[in-house]
Design an enzyme around this catalytic site. Structure first.
Site, PDB file in Angstrom:
ATOM      1  CE  LYS A   1      -2.824   1.464   5.193  1.00 42.04           C
ATOM      2  NZ  LYS A   1      -2.405   0.991   3.866  1.00 42.04           N
TER       3      LYS A   1
ATOM      4  CB  SER B   1      -0.957   0.013   1.201  1.00 36.98           C
ATOM      5  OG  SER B   1      -0.245   0.047   2.419  1.00 36.98           O
TER       6      SER B   1
END
Length: 362
Positions: A300, A255
């Protein structure tokens, strides 16, 4: 003993019993929480996260932070008390254990898989960044892995460059399987390869791999049918015109690809891509610069805002989930490609934020 005292004592003992049961009873869940964020333009453990050698670089400013998620280990047994606390907490989520560790994967297997994905994301970030800047990057097909006890074991090796199969030039990994399956099991197939050692030497010198040789492998029947196979996994490697190193340990998964690519673009172009602003983000990236979705988007966002981010580059496919619960003070910016992200950063840098592509909860 007075009835009131007896009732309070019984209630206290029951509460203690319930708490003990809650601690002792294990449940099949795992926890996700915000992990550390790292500025790809800065340093980690005293070393630049991105190091370029053999090409002119330019000063950078601000932040382009990659974000992470902290998860409980595959072997961790969560109890009921921890599960309830996680469900109630705003900065963590509790999910079924199999969501994070499917198919009974051990922590060691999951760590290895994440490390491989992280390595691949770094490679793709370099390729995407250089191609975004129209800097030529050569690609070629390699042997990614060789299955144990397969016809190729001991003959082909990970890192060998596959130039041709039966004299037909190989242009992409898919070509290898296509050419091999034109045979019947038990027939010979001829690979033209550059051995891994010679290929690595050429890569270090910034040259195309050559010095090829031919090897013959006898195919066998696949385990799931009558196809001819040789027992290898083909992949892609690249030759770069200069060195780009990504120095970051204890991170896994794919990611961070988008943020690595943007950091490389910033270092290789004049001016500051961020305009000194604090921008974080996430997203996988492929060699063509396409940004893909990731897991744990909510965690996140929280981690980025806690670190000080004002803008968050969000993969298009994560937009709806991200927009459902945006931390105060954080602006989501939707991205589909590296080029999209770069244009948005240029607008943020110039203070032209009204036209930024945004995320919607619908």
């Amino acid at each position: 003993m007075p009835r009131r005292t007896a009732t309070m004592l019984a209630s206290t003992l029951l509460l203690i019993a319930l708490l003990c049961a809650g601690v002792l009873i294990k449940v099949p869940y795992a926890e996700m929480s915000p992990g550390p964020t790292v500025n790809t333009l800065g340093e980690a453990r005293g070393e630049p996260v991105l190091h370029v050698a053999g090409r002119k670089t330019y000063p950078t400013s601000g932040h382009l932070n990659m974000t992470t998620v902290r998860v409980t280990g595959a072997d961790y047994d969560m109890n009921i008390v921890e599960a309830v606390y996680g469900w109630l907490a705003h900065d963590s989520i509790v999910v079924p254990h199999d969501t994070l560790y499917p198919d009974g994967k051990t922590e060691e297997q999951s760590t290895q898989e994440n490390a491989e994905e992280f390595s691949q994301s770094q490679e793709s970030a370099k390729v995407a960044a250089l191609r975004e800047l129209e800097i030529p990057v050569s690609s070629y097909t390699i042997v990614s892995s060789v299955l144990k006890n397969s016809p190729s074991e001991g003959t082909l090796h990970a890192g060998d460059v596959i130039k041709a199969v039966d004299g037909t030039a190989v242009k992409a990994p898919a070509d290898v399987a296509k050419l091999v399956t034109e045979h019947k099991p038990g027939e010979d197939v001829v690979f033209t390869i550059v051995p891994a050692k010679a290929a690595k030497a050429a890569e270090k010198a910034g040259k195309e791999p050559d010095a090829s040789e031919k090897v013959t492998i006898t195919t066998k029947k696949s385990d799931d049918g009558d196809r001819a196979v040789v027992g290898i996994q083909a992949g892609t490697d690249h030759t770069f015109p200069f060195t780009v190193d990504i120095n970051l340990a204890d991170v896994g998964g794919p990611s961070a690809g988008l943020m690595f690519a943007l950091g490389i673009v910033d270092k290789l172009t004049p001016g500051s891509l961020t305009g000194g602003k604090f921008i974080a983000g996430t997203g996988t990236i492929d060699d063509a610069g396409t940004v893909g979705p990731i897991g744990g988007i909510g965690m996140k966002l929280v981690g980025a805002r806690n670190a000080g981010a004002r803008y968050f580059l969000t993969p298009e496919q994560n937009c709806a989930s991200a927009a459902a619960d945006i931390p105060a003070g954080l602006t989501l910016v939707k991205v589909k490609t590296l080029a999209d992200a770069r244009r948005s950063l240029e607008k943020i840098s110039a203070g032209e934020t009204t036209g930024l592509p945004s995320c919607s909860a619908s």
